[in-house]
Design an enzyme around this catalytic site. Structure first.
Site, PDB file in Angstrom:
ATOM      1  CG  ASP A  81      -1.933   1.022   1.334  1.00  0.00           C
ATOM      2  OD1 ASP A  81      -2.392   1.457   0.270  1.00  0.00           O
ATOM      3  OD2 ASP A  81      -2.313   1.400   2.468  1.00  0.00           O
ATOM      4  CG  HIS A  82      -0.401   4.896   0.155  1.00  0.00           C
ATOM      5  ND1 HIS A  82      -0.796   5.869  -0.722  1.00  0.00           N
ATOM      6  CD2 HIS A  82      -1.517   4.546   0.847  1.00  0.00           C
ATOM      7  CE1 HIS A  82      -2.085   6.110  -0.578  1.00  0.00           C
ATOM      8  NE2 HIS A  82      -2.550   5.308   0.363  1.00  0.00           N
ATOM      9  CD  GLU A 133      -3.124   8.685  -4.055  1.00  0.00           C
ATOM     10  OE1 GLU A 133      -2.929   7.673  -3.357  1.00  0.00           O
ATOM     11  OE2 GLU A 133      -3.163   9.840  -3.582  1.00  0.00           O
ATOM     12  N   GLY A 180      -7.611   8.359   7.543  1.00  0.00           N
ATOM     13  CA  GLY A 180      -7.704   8.689   8.959  1.00  0.00           C
ATOM     14  C   GLY A 180      -9.135   8.950   9.411  1.00  0.00           C
ATOM     15  CG  ASN A 229      -7.190   0.823  -0.038  1.00  0.00           C
ATOM     16  OD1 ASN A 229      -7.569  -0.108  -0.726  1.00  0.00           O
ATOM     17  ND2 ASN A 229      -6.062   1.466  -0.268  1.00  0.00           N
TER      18      ASN A 229
HETATM   19  P1  13P Z   1      -8.459   4.573   6.260  1.00  0.00           P
HETATM   20  O1  13P Z   1      -7.411   4.478   7.327  1.00  0.00           O
HETATM   21  O2  13P Z   1      -9.109   5.888   6.221  1.00  0.00           O
HETATM   22  O3  13P Z   1      -9.375   3.420   6.287  1.00  0.00           O
HETATM   23  O4  13P Z   1      -7.659   4.481   4.847  1.00  0.00           O
HETATM   24  C1  13P Z   1      -6.959   3.319   4.522  1.00  0.00           C
HETATM   25  C2  13P Z   1      -6.289   3.450   3.226  1.00  0.00           C
HETATM   26  O5  13P Z   1      -6.764   4.107   2.317  1.00  0.00           O
HETATM   27  C3  13P Z   1      -5.016   2.742   3.033  1.00  0.00           C
HETATM   28  O6  13P Z   1      -4.408   3.053   1.843  1.00  0.00           O
END
Ligand code: 13P
Length: 283
Positions: A81-82, A133, A180, A229
């Site tokens: 992720d990211h 993204e 968040g 996500n």
């Molecule tokens: P949240 O923490 O808002 O659920 O987002 C998670 C996310 O997008 C991980 O890439």
């Protein structure tokens, strides 16, 4: 079964549901996710952020994820992720991740394209599929923060150009969600999701989905959202369960007794999400 992210998301796109992508940092979270997926016969993405890899180590996360995926009787993708660090992305591919995200969204369009293209080339050569993204999603996800003032929504024409140029497999779009905890209720730009989907064939990904009302998610999925996500809601469930357990059992020192109820609570939260996403009975 371990699968690529693309295999999972193309089925979701075809059948108009979304696959939940849940952030993992330790064994208990992996178990909660896999148990939820098996109980509901749902495909699922286990995803680790750079922060998660920093905490547990890439080898631990890769081993846990691969073991869980191979032993599961539902399709599982293991996803970064990211990812912002080319070396770390390569490391994840070498350790058996089946999907990686390159997040170069902080750069201008052509630079984002160049970074993404480079990752797509090496990942595809290894049989791994790629998320990128476009636009900037606000909020904080582990070590990546985007100020609300710097957030920008994804432009549909740019999205088409970006996917054509990069050959990326699925695209994270900025349409009103934030990573968040939300201060107010998030407002999704449904017209924008629809417009992006009209221009782009690749499955679309919604980040920052904790705290987004179920009805909003249910409305977004048929418009083209195929991966959703969730991180914050799992963290909150975990913390709440541990706090409650220790309040009731202040003398308990056995980690298994303290973490067991939290694993069970996270499983329930994840199952609720899967039902909202419509991924149950889709394995
Ligand atoms: P949240 O923490 O808002 O659920 O987002 C998670 C996310 O997008 C991980 O890439």
């Amino acid at each position: 079964m371990l699968k690529t992210g693309k295999e999972l998301l193309l089925d979701a796109q075809k059948n108009r549901y979304a696959v939940g992508a849940f952030n993992v940092n330790n064994m208990e979270i992996v178990q909660a996710i896999i148990n939820a997926a098996e109980e509901l016969n749902s495909p699922v993405v286990l995803q680790a952020s750079q922060g998660g890899l920093g905490y547990a180590g890439v080898e631990y996360i890769a081993s846990l994820g691969k073991l869980a995926g191979r032993n599961a009787n539902v399709p599982v993708a293991l996803h970064l992720d990211h990812g912002t660090d080319f070396k770390q992305i390569v490391q994840c591919i070498r350790h058996g991740f089946t999907s990686v995200m390159i997040d170069a969204s902080k750069y201008p369009l052509e630079e984002n394209i160049a970074y993404t293209k480079k990752v797509v080339e090496i990942a595809h050569a290894a049989g791994v599929t790629v998320e990128a993204e476009l636009g900037k999603i606000s909020g904080t996800e582990d070590d990546i923060s985007v100020d609300e003032r710097d957030a920008t929504f994804t432009d549909p024409d740019e999205a088409r150009y970006f996917v054509d140029e990069t050959d990326v497999d699925y695209l994270a779009i900025a349409v009103g969600t934030a990573h968040g905890v939300y201060k107010g209720e998030p407002k999704l730009d449904y017209d924008r999701i629809k417009a992006i989907r009209q221009k782009v064939d690749a499955p679309l990904v919604l980040h920052g989905s904790s705290g987004v009302p179920a009805e909003s998610l249910k409305k977004a999925i048929p418009l083209g959202i195929c991966k959703i996500n969730i991180d914050t809601d799992i963290r909150a469930t975990f913390a709440q369960a541990v706090k409650e357990y220790l309040e009731d059992n202040p003398d308990q020192i056995d980690p298994r007794k303290i973490l067991g109820p939290a694993t069970e609570a996270m499983k329930r939260t994840i199952m609720d999400k899967m039902k909202i996403f419509g991924s149950n009975n889709r394995a």
